[in-house]
Design a protein around this motif. Structure first.
Motif, PDB file in Angstrom:
ATOM      1  N   ASP A 145      17.906  73.576   5.954  1.00  0.00           N
ATOM      2  CA  ASP A 145      18.165  74.300   7.467  1.00  0.00           C
ATOM      3  C   ASP A 145      17.207  73.377   8.370  1.00  0.00           C
ATOM      4  OD1 ASP A 145      19.968  76.061   6.625  1.00  0.00           O
ATOM      5  OD2 ASP A 145      18.687  77.523   6.425  1.00  0.00           O
ATOM      6  N   LYS A 146      16.144  72.745   7.721  1.00  0.00           N
ATOM      7  CA  LYS A 146      15.282  72.058   8.659  1.00  0.00           C
ATOM      8  C   LYS A 146      15.723  70.728   9.212  1.00  0.00           C
ATOM      9  CE  LYS A 146      11.409  73.868   5.818  1.00  0.00           C
ATOM     10  NZ  LYS A 146      10.057  73.278   4.783  1.00  0.00           N
ATOM     11  N   ALA A 147      16.708  70.163   8.363  1.00  0.00           N
ATOM     12  CA  ALA A 147      17.338  68.803   9.182  1.00  0.00           C
ATOM     13  C   ALA A 147      18.125  69.116  10.403  1.00  0.00           C
ATOM     14  CB  ALA A 147      18.130  68.383   8.163  1.00  0.00           C
ATOM     15  N   PRO A 148      17.872  68.170  11.440  1.00  0.00           N
ATOM     16  CA  PRO A 148      18.604  68.462  12.645  1.00  0.00           C
ATOM     17  C   PRO A 148      19.991  68.166  12.403  1.00  0.00           C
ATOM     18  CG  PRO A 148      17.294  66.265  12.453  1.00  0.00           C
ATOM     19  CD  PRO A 148      16.972  66.974  11.214  1.00  0.00           C
ATOM     20  N   SER A 149      20.871  68.463  13.457  1.00  0.00           N
ATOM     21  CA  SER A 149      22.265  68.488  13.359  1.00  0.00           C
ATOM     22  C   SER A 149      22.880  67.179  13.501  1.00  0.00           C
ATOM     23  CB  SER A 149      22.970  69.412  14.292  1.00  0.00           C
ATOM     24  OG  SER A 149      22.787  70.894  14.197  1.00  0.00           O
ATOM     25  N   LEU A 150      23.776  66.702  12.829  1.00  0.00           N
ATOM     26  CA  LEU A 150      24.032  65.322  13.012  1.00  0.00           C
ATOM     27  C   LEU A 150      24.735  64.933  14.293  1.00  0.00           C
ATOM     28  CD1 LEU A 150      25.762  65.180   9.440  1.00  0.00           C
ATOM     29  CD2 LEU A 150      23.754  63.921  10.222  1.00  0.00           C
ATOM     30  N   THR A 151      24.848  63.768  14.816  1.00  0.00           N
ATOM     31  CA  THR A 151      25.607  63.402  15.911  1.00  0.00           C
ATOM     32  C   THR A 151      27.256  63.111  15.633  1.00  0.00           C
ATOM     33  OG1 THR A 151      25.018  61.104  15.671  1.00  0.00           O
ATOM     34  CG2 THR A 151      23.440  62.289  16.932  1.00  0.00           C
ATOM     35  N   ASP A 152      27.643  63.196  16.452  1.00  0.00           N
ATOM     36  CA  ASP A 152      29.246  62.913  16.421  1.00  0.00           C
ATOM     37  C   ASP A 152      29.342  61.504  15.538  1.00  0.00           C
ATOM     38  OD1 ASP A 152      30.031  65.315  17.530  1.00  0.00           O
ATOM     39  OD2 ASP A 152      30.587  64.516  19.334  1.00  0.00           O
ATOM     40  N   ALA A 153      28.672  60.610  16.154  1.00  0.00           N
ATOM     41  CA  ALA A 153      28.561  59.224  15.482  1.00  0.00           C
ATOM     42  C   ALA A 153      28.267  59.199  14.089  1.00  0.00           C
ATOM     43  CB  ALA A 153      27.811  58.225  16.351  1.00  0.00           C
ATOM     44  N   GLU A 154      27.495  60.182  13.592  1.00  0.00           N
ATOM     45  CA  GLU A 154      26.934  60.144  12.306  1.00  0.00           C
ATOM     46  C   GLU A 154      27.771  61.189  11.604  1.00  0.00           C
ATOM     47  OE1 GLU A 154      22.055  59.972  13.255  1.00  0.00           O
ATOM     48  OE2 GLU A 154      23.060  62.089  13.022  1.00  0.00           O
ATOM     49  N   ARG A 155      28.305  62.236  12.047  1.00  0.00           N
ATOM     50  CA  ARG A 155      29.235  63.198  11.463  1.00  0.00           C
ATOM     51  C   ARG A 155      30.345  62.470  10.780  1.00  0.00           C
ATOM     52  NH1 ARG A 155      29.488  66.552  15.214  1.00  0.00           N
ATOM     53  NH2 ARG A 155      27.386  67.407  14.733  1.00  0.00           N
ATOM     54  N   TRP A 156      31.025  62.034  11.917  1.00  0.00           N
ATOM     55  CA  TRP A 156      32.674  61.720  11.474  1.00  0.00           C
ATOM     56  C   TRP A 156      32.927  60.476  10.260  1.00  0.00           C
ATOM     57  CZ3 TRP A 156      36.606  64.166  12.154  1.00  0.00           C
ATOM     58  CH2 TRP A 156      36.874  65.070  13.175  1.00  0.00           C
ATOM     59  N   PRO A 157      31.817  59.576  10.322  1.00  0.00           N
ATOM     60  CA  PRO A 157      32.104  58.630   9.079  1.00  0.00           C
ATOM     61  C   PRO A 157      32.003  59.403   7.883  1.00  0.00           C
ATOM     62  CG  PRO A 157      30.783  57.644  10.798  1.00  0.00           C
ATOM     63  CD  PRO A 157      31.088  59.153  11.189  1.00  0.00           C
ATOM     64  N   LEU A 158      30.996  60.480   7.807  1.00  0.00           N
ATOM     65  CA  LEU A 158      30.671  61.145   6.531  1.00  0.00           C
ATOM     66  C   LEU A 158      32.025  61.880   6.265  1.00  0.00           C
ATOM     67  CD1 LEU A 158      27.042  62.129   7.370  1.00  0.00           C
ATOM     68  CD2 LEU A 158      27.784  60.453   5.447  1.00  0.00           C
ATOM     69  N   VAL A 159      32.671  62.684   7.250  1.00  0.00           N
ATOM     70  CA  VAL A 159      33.643  63.978   7.255  1.00  0.00           C
ATOM     71  C   VAL A 159      34.743  62.722   6.449  1.00  0.00           C
ATOM     72  CG1 VAL A 159      35.346  64.856   8.647  1.00  0.00           C
ATOM     73  CG2 VAL A 159      32.861  65.124   8.592  1.00  0.00           C
ATOM     74  N   ILE A 160      35.141  61.449   7.028  1.00  0.00           N
ATOM     75  CA  ILE A 160      36.192  60.568   6.895  1.00  0.00           C
ATOM     76  C   ILE A 160      35.826  60.255   5.386  1.00  0.00           C
ATOM     77  CG2 ILE A 160      37.598  58.714   7.391  1.00  0.00           C
ATOM     78  CD1 ILE A 160      37.914  60.700   9.180  1.00  0.00           C
ATOM     79  N   GLN A 161      34.852  59.860   5.031  1.00  0.00           N
ATOM     80  CA  GLN A 161      34.696  59.676   3.678  1.00  0.00           C
ATOM     81  C   GLN A 161      34.742  60.835   2.727  1.00  0.00           C
ATOM     82  OE1 GLN A 161      30.400  58.062   3.185  1.00  0.00           O
ATOM     83  NE2 GLN A 161      31.255  56.383   1.892  1.00  0.00           N
ATOM     84  N   ALA A 162      34.194  62.029   2.987  1.00  0.00           N
ATOM     85  CA  ALA A 162      34.560  63.096   2.182  1.00  0.00           C
ATOM     86  C   ALA A 162      35.979  63.490   2.131  1.00  0.00           C
ATOM     87  CB  ALA A 162      33.847  64.177   2.837  1.00  0.00           C
ATOM     88  N   ALA A 163      36.617  63.420   3.364  1.00  0.00           N
ATOM     89  CA  ALA A 163      38.091  63.585   3.465  1.00  0.00           C
ATOM     90  C   ALA A 163      39.061  62.659   2.179  1.00  0.00           C
ATOM     91  CB  ALA A 163      38.784  63.557   4.466  1.00  0.00           C
ATOM     92  N   THR A 164      38.517  61.432   2.232  1.00  0.00           N
ATOM     93  CA  THR A 164      39.131  60.554   1.498  1.00  0.00           C
ATOM     94  C   THR A 164      38.836  61.117  -0.176  1.00  0.00           C
ATOM     95  OG1 THR A 164      38.566  58.579   2.735  1.00  0.00           O
ATOM     96  CG2 THR A 164      39.256  58.051   0.358  1.00  0.00           C
TER      97      THR A 164
END
Length: 309
Positions: A145-164
């Protein structure tokens, strides 16, 4: 959107004296320094001009150890495939493509990105992935929980990778957009799909598909709402995570279909994919357009929604 280019391989097979071995090499990144620039380009903004002063400043910060960490890079090698003169190229390429996807590495940072997008606890996502047999590597960028929230620019590439990695659990059309099938290669079917049919289908078919999509989105939205109120002790399976993600994807698809319909009603005879993407990125608040706080679709989803519609 993963699509293998076959031109070089065809030439290589043609000019090679003997057999050529294709060895899949999967490079899996967590974050990239260019994530923000790529995201802005997807949003339709012009590419920022490269300057020597910026490069020197970046290099100096690197020497001083002041650059933010981008996490780890995971390299995995697959099984070599022979590309001889008698080999069926589509079949070989299809096998290589399947290997590249299965060799993709995901980390707890990918789980964090999914959790933030779906608004569920990251521990639930990690548990669901583990129970489904996925190897989730620890990330030093996802420190609880200490890690800051990801920005949209950081979050979406990770989501797309996981979605694959989860494409077998996602709607058929989105699965095919994430990893474009190779003609003649191995066929795969997703577990959640819509009978949308080929382009150019009649009005009745389009209407039926739209009703099916809307109904499925509503069902998934209700499930998403109920899931958000679950206790953290309730175990979540990979099917639930995939359905919550599917709700996001199908909502984008529904928005694209509505915008395409509105364009046709205003006299647009032929809707180009690039034109539809531009429209989907525009803020829309009026009746019949994308609902929300005056925002268009997330830039990474707009190309997929336009491609499918």
């Amino acid at each position: 959107h993963l699509r293998l280019r076959t031109g070089l391989l065809r030439v290589l097979r043609y000019i090679a004296q003997g057999e050529v071995a294709l060895v899949p090499v999967a490079l899996s990144y967590e974050l990239l320094p260019e994530d923000a620039h790529f995201y802005e380009e997807l949003a339709g903004n012009p590419r920022s001009q490269l300057r020597m002063s910026g490069l020197l400043s970046w290099a100096l910060r690197g020497v001083r150890g002041k650059l933010p960490s981008c996490g780890d890079v995971h390299v995995r090698f697959g099984e070599a495939r022979s590309l001889g003169a008698e080999a069926a190229l589509p079949e070989v390429i299809g096998e290589v493509q399947e290997q590249l996807v299965s060799l993709t590495s995901i980390t707890t940072l990918h789980a964090k990105a999914l959790a933030e997008l779906l608004e569920i606890p990251v521990a639930q996502v990690c548990s669901a992935l583990h129970r489904a047999g996925f190897v989730v590597r620890e990330s030093r960028l996802a420190d609880g929980d200490k890690a800051p929230s990801l920005t949209d620019a950081e979050r979406w590439p990770l989501v797309i990778q996981a979605a694959t990695m989860l494409r077998d659990h996602l709607p058929n059309d989105w699965s095919r957009w994430l990893v474009e099938p190779i003609r003649g290669g191995p066929s795969r079917d997703s577990n959640v799909g819509l009978p949308l049919g080929p382009p150019g289908r009649d009005t009745a078919t389009r209407s039926a598909a739209g009703s099916t999509r809307t109904s499925l989105v509503a069902d998934l939205a209700r499930e998403s709402s109920s899931t958000a109120h679950r206790g953290q002790k309730d175990l979540m399976d990979i099917g639930t995570v995939a359905r919550l993600l599917s709700a996001k994807l199908l909502s984008a698809e529904t928005a694209a279909a509505e915008v395409a319909r509105l364009l046709q009603e205003t006299g647009t005879v032929e809707i180009k994919e690039d034109h539809l993407v531009q429209q989907l990125l525009q803020p829309r608040c009026s009746r019949g357009h994308i609902k929300g706080k005056g925002q268009g679709l997330p830039p990474p989803l707009a190309p997929g929604a336009a491609f499918i519609v």
